[in-house]
Write an enzyme that holds these catalytic residues in place. Structure first.
Site, PDB file in Angstrom:
ATOM      1  CG  ASN A 276      -1.694   1.251   1.422  1.00 36.50           C
ATOM      2  OD1 ASN A 276      -1.795   2.067   0.498  1.00 36.50           O
ATOM      3  ND2 ASN A 276      -2.266   1.414   2.614  1.00 36.50           N
ATOM      4  CD1 TRP A 277       3.599   1.170  -2.871  1.00 38.17           C
ATOM      5  CD2 TRP A 277       3.305   2.221  -4.834  1.00 38.17           C
ATOM      6  NE1 TRP A 277       4.252   0.452  -3.839  1.00 38.17           N
ATOM      7  CE2 TRP A 277       4.094   1.072  -5.051  1.00 38.17           C
ATOM      8  CE3 TRP A 277       2.993   3.030  -5.913  1.00 38.17           C
ATOM      9  CZ2 TRP A 277       4.566   0.717  -6.317  1.00 38.17           C
ATOM     10  CZ3 TRP A 277       3.453   2.693  -7.176  1.00 38.17           C
ATOM     11  CH2 TRP A 277       4.239   1.543  -7.370  1.00 38.17           C
ATOM     12  CE  LYS A 278      -0.122   3.362   4.708  1.00 41.66           C
ATOM     13  NZ  LYS A 278       0.040   3.470   6.162  1.00 41.66           N
TER      14      LYS A 278
ATOM     15  CG  HIS B 215      -5.854   1.962   5.263  1.00 39.34           C
ATOM     16  ND1 HIS B 215      -5.417   2.965   6.102  1.00 39.34           N
ATOM     17  CD2 HIS B 215      -4.823   1.103   5.120  1.00 39.34           C
ATOM     18  CE1 HIS B 215      -4.158   2.706   6.437  1.00 39.34           C
ATOM     19  NE2 HIS B 215      -3.777   1.581   5.858  1.00 39.34           N
TER      20      HIS B 215
ATOM     21  CD  GLU C 203      -2.805   5.669   6.683  1.00 40.52           C
ATOM     22  OE1 GLU C 203      -2.817   5.755   5.448  1.00 40.52           O
ATOM     23  OE2 GLU C 203      -1.848   5.179   7.324  1.00 40.52           O
TER      24      GLU C 203
ATOM     25  CD  GLU D  23      -3.431  -2.433   7.423  1.00 38.81           C
ATOM     26  OE1 GLU D  23      -2.318  -2.646   6.930  1.00 38.81           O
ATOM     27  OE2 GLU D  23      -4.109  -1.430   7.152  1.00 38.81           O
TER      28      GLU D  23
ATOM     29  N   GLY E 273       2.524   2.510  10.647  1.00 37.69           N
ATOM     30  CA  GLY E 273       3.447   3.617  10.439  1.00 37.69           C
ATOM     31  C   GLY E 273       4.171   4.062  11.692  1.00 37.69           C
TER      32      GLY E 273
ATOM     33  CB  SER F 193       5.359  -1.413  11.995  1.00 34.06           C
ATOM     34  OG  SER F 193       4.948  -0.057  12.179  1.00 34.06           O
TER      35      SER F 193
ATOM     36  N   GLY G  69       2.851  -1.083   4.252  1.00 37.27           N
ATOM     37  CA  GLY G  69       2.890   0.324   3.873  1.00 37.27           C
ATOM     38  C   GLY G  69       4.311   0.764   3.591  1.00 37.27           C
ATOM     39  N   GLY G  70       4.975   1.328   4.592  1.00 36.47           N
ATOM     40  CA  GLY G  70       6.309   1.898   4.413  1.00 36.47           C
ATOM     41  C   GLY G  70       7.296   0.960   3.736  1.00 36.47           C
TER      42      GLY G  70
HETATM   43  P1  PGA Z   1       2.850   0.445   7.590  1.00 37.14           P
HETATM   44  O1  PGA Z   1       1.384   0.638   6.980  1.00 37.14           O
HETATM   45  O2  PGA Z   1       3.362  -0.856   7.044  1.00 37.14           O
HETATM   46  O3  PGA Z   1       3.626   1.638   7.083  1.00 37.14           O
HETATM   47  O4  PGA Z   1       2.708   0.422   9.070  1.00 37.14           O
HETATM   48  C1  PGA Z   1       0.514  -0.458   6.808  1.00 37.14           C
HETATM   49  C2  PGA Z   1      -0.799   0.019   6.240  1.00 37.14           C
HETATM   50  O5  PGA Z   1      -1.259   1.106   6.606  1.00 37.14           O
HETATM   51  O6  PGA Z   1      -1.420  -0.677   5.414  1.00 37.14           O
END
Ligand code: PGA
Length: 255
Positions: free
Chosen positions: A8-10, A93, A95, A165, A171, A211, A232-233
């Site tokens: 997930n590149w956001k 998600h 966010e 999640e 993050g 993470s 994500g990251g």
């Molecule tokens: P993260 O994000 O790996 O940067 O913690 C995961 C996500 O939000 O899907």
């Protein structure tokens, strides 16, 4: 059972970076074993990446409209995604739930839109730190699942992926321990089993996100009810993302 590692590149990467990422992935894909790779780039690149993606990478969106076609400025429908060769979308998600008004009702409508269009719904759920500390983590996740997916018919389960999640792990560098993650994944598996029967529930992939990175992926992915990750990251650079794929036991299995 499907084994999935999804990126997930956001809101990261420009178009050139996106192309480079695909090239970096293409050279590694023959080593993926039985792991399905998904990536959720920003919306402007979806059609291009879906048409250029190497075999073995499914391109999915980070969001989808809760509505059908019509006067909804700025939205894109599940049918539009499908017409571009996009395989599905993330939905719910944290966010989007926290910052963009994705209520349980909106999330449910988005799940229905995806399923109705024949696409994959990668349904995200998870509790906040406050909810965990109050002992309410399972209640929150169950409520999210009930309104989002447990009401679906058993005939669409091959279109469903669940991603657990915990919000406090996203993050933050603070990963859930493999025991904490497995405990929730087992609870989720149980609820899926109550809804559709144990056999059908065992076929729904449950991914861990928060993470997750190369250094902790293997331990997480070896847990009984963790079928992969939503990353994500650590999905932004092909070498980091591949490090996560390397941690999946199904990478050493024939597809
Ligand atoms: P993260 O994000 O790996 O940067 O913690 C995961 C996500 O939000 O899907």
């Amino acid at each position: 059972m499907r084994n999935i590692v999804a990126g997930n590149w956001k809101s990261n990467h420009l178009m050139g970076d996106a192309r480079e990422w695909m090239n970096g992935m293409a050279s590694r894909l023959s080593q993926r074993g039985a792991v399905e790779i998904m990536v959720a780039p920003p919306a402007p690149y979806l059609a291009m990446l879906a048409s250029e993606a190497p075999v073995g990478v499914s391109v999915i969106a980070q969001n989808v409209s809760a509505h059908g076609e019509g006067a909804y400025t700025g939205e894109f429908t599940a049918a539009m995604l499908r017409s571009c060769g996009v395989a599905g979308a993330l939905v719910g998600h944290s966010e989007r739930r926290a910052m963009f008004g994705d209520t349980d009702e909106a999330v449910a409508a988005k799940v229905d839109a995806l399923v109705g269009a024949g696409l994959q719904a990668v349904f995200c759920c998870g509790e906040t730190l406050q909810e965990r500390e109050a002992g309410r983590a399972e209640d929150v996740v169950l409520r999210q699942l009930q309104s989002g997916v447990l009401r679906l018919g058993a005939d669409v389960l091959d279109q469903l992926v669940v991603a657990y999640e915990p919000v406090w792990a996203i993050g933050t560098g603070r990963t859930a321990t493999s025991a904490q993650a497995q405990e929730m994944h087992a609870a989720i598996r149980g609820w899926l089993g109550e809804a559709w029967g144990i056999e059908a529930a065992s076929q729904v992939p449950i991914l861990y996100g928060g993470s997750c990175k190369a250094s902790n992926a293997a331990e997480l992915f070896h847990q009984a009810d963790i079928n992969g990750g939503l990353i994500g990251g650590a999905s932004l650079q092909p070498e980091d993302f591949w490090g996560v794929v390397e941690g999946h036991p199904a990478k050493r299995t024939e597809a």
